[in-house]
Design a protein around this motif. Sequence first.
Motif, PDB file in Angstrom:
ATOM      1  N   SER A  22       0.803  -1.232   0.000  1.00 37.37           N
ATOM      2  CA  SER A  22       0.000   0.000   0.000  1.00 37.37           C
ATOM      3  C   SER A  22       0.834   1.279   0.000  1.00 37.37           C
ATOM      4  N   GLU A  36      -2.219   7.679  -7.795  1.00 38.60           N
ATOM      5  CA  GLU A  36      -2.375   7.531  -6.341  1.00 38.60           C
ATOM      6  C   GLU A  36      -3.494   6.547  -6.003  1.00 38.60           C
ATOM      7  N   ASP A  37      -3.690   6.360  -4.697  1.00 30.30           N
ATOM      8  CA  ASP A  37      -4.850   5.621  -4.174  1.00 30.30           C
ATOM      9  C   ASP A  37      -5.024   4.227  -4.781  1.00 30.30           C
ATOM     10  N   SER A  38      -3.923   3.571  -5.053  1.00 29.91           N
ATOM     11  CA  SER A  38      -3.990   2.240  -5.656  1.00 29.91           C
ATOM     12  C   SER A  38      -3.002   1.329  -4.936  1.00 29.91           C
ATOM     13  N   THR A  51      -7.620  -0.474  -7.799  1.00 34.67           N
ATOM     14  CA  THR A  51      -7.702   0.977  -7.947  1.00 34.67           C
ATOM     15  C   THR A  51      -9.170   1.397  -8.017  1.00 34.67           C
ATOM     16  N   SER A  75     -14.506  -0.828  -1.140  1.00 36.64           N
ATOM     17  CA  SER A  75     -13.338  -0.039  -0.755  1.00 36.64           C
ATOM     18  C   SER A  75     -12.101  -0.822  -1.176  1.00 36.64           C
TER      19      SER A  75
END
Length: 359
Positions: A22, A36-38, A51, A75
């Motif tokens: 992460s 980002e956020d993957s 993702t 999520s």
Amino acid sequence: MKRIERLLNKMAAENLPAIYVSNPKNVRYLCGFTGEDSTLLLIENAVFFITDRRYVEQARAELSNPIQIVCWTQSLLAEAAEIIRKHHIEEVGFEGAHLSYSDGELFKTLVQVKTRIADGWVEEFRAVKDEDEIRKTIEAVKIADRTFMHILNFIRPGLSEKQVATEMEHFMKQNGSEKTSFETIVSSGIRSAYPHGEASEKVIELGDMVILDFGATFQGYASDMTRTVAVGEPNPSLAEMYDLVLEAELAGVNAIRHGIKSNELDSMIRSPFVRENMNERFNHGAGHSIGLDIHEAPYISYRSEHEFVENTIMTIEPGLYLPGIGGVRIEDDVLVGKKQSRVLTKSPKRDLIILPFFA
Ligand SMILES: [Mn+2]
């Protein structure tokens, strides 16, 4: 895929059937994704890139084939847990240092299998750079070097630290930097005694020492350098201190090579300060590695027995600070070599530069 294979091999050696990655820099390092956020979930026979809808197209462009792109529905964590359950995984490793406490607790609840903290696994690979990473770092260093030469002709009494920092940042971007590698430090006069004095509204005055600590980013890779210059004739004790800091910095630059221990190197950098009874005025670390992160392992520290290896890129950055008077720091980026290391930063440092600079 070579980096992912390496991690899969490490998992096999450590008997870990799955790992959840992460830390965004580790994700980028492993699969090349720059968004980002993957996250990545590696299991023995498959690699999942998880993702959201914003990044699917980008992931398709940046990732190569065996990696399966998954768009989460509930999520990120729930999706990862779902895949783990589907594959009947018995244990999963995760990066405790890169999940919040609550996400870590939630992850454990969702996966309902044994978990193991797997911190530093990818960071350990990242500590030794390949040819491509070295090339990118050198580009980032060149931008910083050019910026220093540019700013010498710009700094003058009456400008604020922020005006100087803004000019440096603008120049770096115009010369190919994606972003500054960290908040540019311009600290002048008594503020130069703050080891981490981000540029303020303080106006630079005649007699000030000015510490410039800055870096560029090229294709994700950071440079980090510091030079200290005087504006007008400085306090003689600070001019003397410059020579002592330079002596310490050169001691580090000349000593660092494959096989030297972190604590040995630390004491070599400190020895001129110890000799002059100034060691307690050096109140931060003597250096760190750079790469996708501006500060990454390994570090130069008296507490560390780490043995440096070839193709690690380290900063060497001794400094001395006199509260109420001012400070000096000099920092270079060095590529660790087998027998001899290579100083990547080329900006002048041998003599204290006194500005204004009429070249
Ligand atoms: Mn640094």
